[in-house]
Design an enzyme around this catalytic site. Structure first.
Site, PDB file in Angstrom:
ATOM      1  N   ARG A  31       0.828  -1.201   0.000  1.00  0.00           N
ATOM      2  CA  ARG A  31       0.000   0.000   0.000  1.00  0.00           C
ATOM      3  C   ARG A  31       0.868   1.259   0.000  1.00  0.00           C
ATOM      4  O   ARG A  31       0.495   2.285   0.563  1.00  0.00           O
ATOM      5  CB  ARG A  31      -0.979   0.024   1.175  1.00  0.00           C
ATOM      6  N   ASN A  81       2.321  -7.561   8.061  1.00  0.00           N
ATOM      7  CA  ASN A  81       2.418  -8.891   7.455  1.00  0.00           C
ATOM      8  C   ASN A  81       3.898  -9.263   7.513  1.00  0.00           C
ATOM      9  O   ASN A  81       4.644  -9.075   6.563  1.00  0.00           O
ATOM     10  CB  ASN A  81       1.876  -8.873   6.026  1.00  0.00           C
ATOM     11  N   GLU A 108      -6.218 -12.419   7.814  1.00  0.00           N
ATOM     12  CA  GLU A 108      -5.790 -12.454   6.411  1.00  0.00           C
ATOM     13  C   GLU A 108      -4.655 -13.455   6.174  1.00  0.00           C
ATOM     14  O   GLU A 108      -3.702 -13.193   5.452  1.00  0.00           O
ATOM     15  CB  GLU A 108      -5.381 -11.059   5.946  1.00  0.00           C
ATOM     16  N   ASP A 143     -12.303  -1.334   6.867  1.00  0.00           N
ATOM     17  CA  ASP A 143     -10.903  -1.283   6.444  1.00  0.00           C
ATOM     18  C   ASP A 143     -10.569   0.048   5.782  1.00  0.00           C
ATOM     19  O   ASP A 143     -10.504   0.141   4.558  1.00  0.00           O
ATOM     20  CB  ASP A 143     -10.611  -2.433   5.460  1.00  0.00           C
ATOM     21  N   GLU A 198      -5.643   3.326  15.054  1.00  0.00           N
ATOM     22  CA  GLU A 198      -4.854   3.092  13.855  1.00  0.00           C
ATOM     23  C   GLU A 198      -5.531   3.807  12.689  1.00  0.00           C
ATOM     24  O   GLU A 198      -6.629   3.440  12.270  1.00  0.00           O
ATOM     25  CB  GLU A 198      -4.727   1.595  13.543  1.00  0.00           C
ATOM     26  N   GLU A 208      -4.702   4.069   0.485  1.00  0.00           N
ATOM     27  CA  GLU A 208      -5.074   2.807  -0.145  1.00  0.00           C
ATOM     28  C   GLU A 208      -6.459   2.882  -0.778  1.00  0.00           C
ATOM     29  O   GLU A 208      -6.682   2.347  -1.866  1.00  0.00           O
ATOM     30  CB  GLU A 208      -5.035   1.683   0.898  1.00  0.00           C
ATOM     31  N   TRP A 238     -14.472 -10.549   0.637  1.00  0.00           N
ATOM     32  CA  TRP A 238     -13.517  -9.936  -0.284  1.00  0.00           C
ATOM     33  C   TRP A 238     -14.218  -9.344  -1.508  1.00  0.00           C
ATOM     34  O   TRP A 238     -13.569  -8.683  -2.322  1.00  0.00           O
ATOM     35  CB  TRP A 238     -12.486 -10.975  -0.737  1.00  0.00           C
TER      36      TRP A 238
END
Length: 701
Positions: free
Chosen positions: A164, A206, A287, A361, A383, A389, A539
């Site tokens: 991103r 991640n 995820e 999100d 956050e 994004e 998704w």
């Protein structure tokens, strides 16, 4: 001519001759005693700042006994009793005072603090006063941060790709570290310190376990040494399966004795190399990331495992609450609340849950996350996403502090009216000692750091709101424009108005009236409301808008997913009742017929078309405003922003046309007459593919 590298620290010479002469006559000598690394950084900043703003050489003198105080004066000799009027009483470690002090009929500017880092923050604030052409008469400022942990989260990978990321590669050159220290690392630290950011998570959530190996820890240590004088701690993302991947264990079960010892040993190793290491940020069981649930354990078990390892060193675990599972058939918006609420009050004292501003999100607009109103016994940190994004990458101008402010001002009603998200975040609502705010970084190797010159304002604004979550977006925009471009009100006022309205423009041409997550999948570039063939329901954009011949929207009331039950009764009632539900959230909480009547008397279908058109028209207005600002901006940046605004207009039209054409296949209604006709067919828009869009999430094999 500026290329934007200097950010808001460009220290342009004061162009008002009368003010310049006033500053020069008042600020001839700087008295600073200390020799710590932070004091040396302060001295360098004053040399650059005063030297640039006043176009004169800065004279430094020592004055014994000042400690964490600096004095800027027109006098070359100070009376020996000067230190008797200097006090840091009532300040926290990061706090400072700036005041105009009078002694024996003579005026001086004093910056004072308890600790070195407070003096650094005070120095940047003092320079900001000069940059914004403020008066030096009768200054009386006391500042202390309202939030403890103020961090940037870098979603940077070890191969220098940035998930991103839309501003080039990662600024961390792991190959040349630790021996080569890029000047950009130092300037990054300066920029963060100037707005009060005190931590950086240098690796992607991640996570890659290799960052915890000695080879990479040596490189992290080098960065920590660069950042330390600027009050910035380094944090790392901890891959939960690291004991297996780099530790040679057969399990990562958080209750296994060998795993517990491995994390204790690894943590000790890190602190031996980096004594002020901040702690771990963890994304687990979300995820596809490994986590404690792989072993039948809970998030509580995983977080407390790491908290125990960090506790002897005062380290902190930031455990992300962004979790959703393909095995949970409930509304994705409900899943984090459902998983974490039962654990309220059970986490170790050095655990703070990191919660996204909304439950889906980082959408262009989301209602505040219900967790903020539901966990009184657990510290929660915000956050935000600074990188865009879902807001046009680095080609669209969307001033994000307006989004941040909207969330922070939201009322959770957890203790009655006035229990705002800001009060949850700063700990004041429940007397929490631990508080925090994280921003997913938009920093990269582009010469101007953020791709879009106005993307710098999002970084700047995040830092200012992390320091004080009660600041207004308008004041932040005003500050940033004066620091970055010009103090001329003929420039500041129209461009500030453009910035403040820009985020709403993006919402209008992307996701009006509460629509959300209708982006093309994977890269999230452009519209994809028709996508419905992906393996996991949540998704797919069709999961979120639920358009059919009857209408459109996600029913989250009692007749639908009942996600609204996770809010306080006052909030639930407001959003449930169509008379009181703000129309900007209408389709977030309700599935409504196409001919539903909006408050302006138009049908829902017409209202959607008008909102999409309004967003396009707002971008056209931005282009006109920016064109008129040409006399006030250097040619390079003016042309750069002009080109980007033209891209934004092109893509706003794309969003309008593609979405309205698709939704028309369900509504069967004509477009409202005020809406411009689409430029292409629906089949054309559905055929567009972008396999190499920037910032795509890499595969983990």
């Amino acid at each position: 001519m500026s290329n934007g590298y200097e950010l808001w620290l460009n220290y342009q010479k004061v162009t008002d001759d009368a003010l310049l002469n006033q500053y020069r006559s008042s600020l001839q000598t700087v008295y600073l005693e200390g020799e710590s690394d932070t004091h040396l950084a302060i001295k360098k900043e004053l040399q650059m700042g005063l030297g640039g703003l006043l176009d004169t050489e800065v004279v430094f003198q020592k004055y014994n006994g000042l400690g964490n105080t600096l004095i800027v004066s027109k006098y070359k000799d100070l009376p020996q009793d000067f230190k008797t009027i200097v006090t840091a009483e009532g300040l926290t470690e990061e706090g400072y005072i700036i005041k105009t002090a009078q002694l024996n009929g003579k005026s001086h500017v004093v910056v004072s603090s308890k600790e070195d880092v407070g003096l650094l923050y005070g120095t940047f604030h003092f320079l900001r006063l000069l940059q914004t052409h403020s008066s030096l008469a009768n200054i009386d400022i006391m500042e202390m941060p309202k939030v403890n942990i103020r961090v940037l989260n870098h979603w940077d990978n070890l191969d220098r790709s940035v998930e991103r990321g839309y501003a080039g590669f990662s600024i961390w050159n792991w190959h040349t570290l630790p021996n080569y220290i890029d000047q950009r690392y130092i300037d990054y630290a300066r920029a963060n310190a100037s707005v009060g950011i005190n931590g950086t998570v240098v690796t992607n959530v991640n996570a890659n376990a290799l960052i915890l190996t000695p080879h990479y820890l040596e490189k992290v240590k080098a960065l920590a040494e660069v950042f330390r004088p600027y009050g910035i701690k380094v944090y790392l993302t901890a891959r939960f399966s690291a004991p297996i991947e780099i530790g040679g264990l057969e399990t990562a079960d958080p209750l296994d004795a060998g795993v517990i010892q491995w994390w204790k040993d690894k943590t000790k190793e890190i602190y031996t190399m980096i004594p002020d290491f901040g702690g771990f940020l963890v994304k687990a069981n979300s995820e596809g990331q490994p986590g404690p649930q792989n072993y039948g354990r809970s998030h509580l078990d995983g977080a407390n495992l790491l908290a125990d390892a960090l506790e002897p060193y005062d380290g902190v675990v930031m455990w992300r609450a962004f979790v959703y599972s393909e095995h949970d058939p409930t509304d994705r918006a409900k899943q984090a609340y459902s998983e974490f609420l039962p654990e309220d009050g059970k986490f170790k004292d050095n655990v703070i849950l990191q919660v996204k501003n909304g439950a889906i999100d980082f959408q262009p607009r989301e209602p505040f996350h219900p967790m903020f109103g539901a966990m009184p016994n657990t510290p929660l940190m915000m956050e935000f996403q600074i990188t865009k994004e879902y807001l046009g990458f680095a080609t669209h101008l969307a001033f994000l502090p307006k989004l941040f402010e909207e969330t922070l001002k939201s009322d959770t009603y957890r203790k009655g009216k006035g229990a705002t998200v800001a009060k949850v975040i700063d700990g004041s609502l429940d007397n929490k000692k631990l508080s925090g705010m994280a921003g997913v970084s938009n920093v990269g190797t582009d010469i101007n750091w953020t791709g879009h010159p106005f993307g710098q304002a999002d970084w700047y604004g995040f830092g200012r709101l992390a320091w004080d979550p009660y600041l207004s977006a308008e004041d932040i925009a005003d500050e940033w424009l004066r620091l970055t471009f010009s103090n001329d009100d003929k420039f500041v006022e129209p461009v500030k108005k453009m910035m403040i309205e820009s985020r709403e423009a993006v919402v209008n041409y992307m996701n009006p009236l509460g629509l959300h997550h209708i982006f093309d999948t994977g890269h999230h570039y452009g519209p994809g409301p028709w996508v419905g063939n992906l393996s996991r329901p949540e998704w797919n954009p069709v999961y979120y808008h639920k358009a059919d011949t009857e209408g459109i929207g996600f029913d989250r009331t009692k007749t639908g997913s009942n996600a609204l039950s996770q809010y306080a009764p006052e909030v639930e009632e407001m959003f449930t009742n169509l008379e009181t539900c703000p129309e900007e959230y209408l389709l977030w909480f309700h599935h409504l017929p196409w001919d539903y009547t909006l408050k302006n008397g138009r049908t829902l279908w017409e209202g959607m078309g008008l909102k999409y058109q309004e967003g396009v028209d707002q971008v056209r207005d931005m282009i006109k405003i920016w064109k008129a600002m040409e006399p006030y901006v250097d040619e390079f940046r003016h042309h750069q922003v002009s080109m980007l605004l033209n891209i934004q207009l092109k893509e706003a039209i794309w969003w309008k046309d593609a979405c309205m054409l698709y939704f028309q296949t369900f509504s069967k209604m004509d477009f409202p007459k005020e809406m411009e006709a689409p430029e292409h067919t629906l089949e054309y828009y559905k055929s567009l593919k972008f396999p190499y869009a920037p910032g795509i999430r890499p595969r983990w094999d």
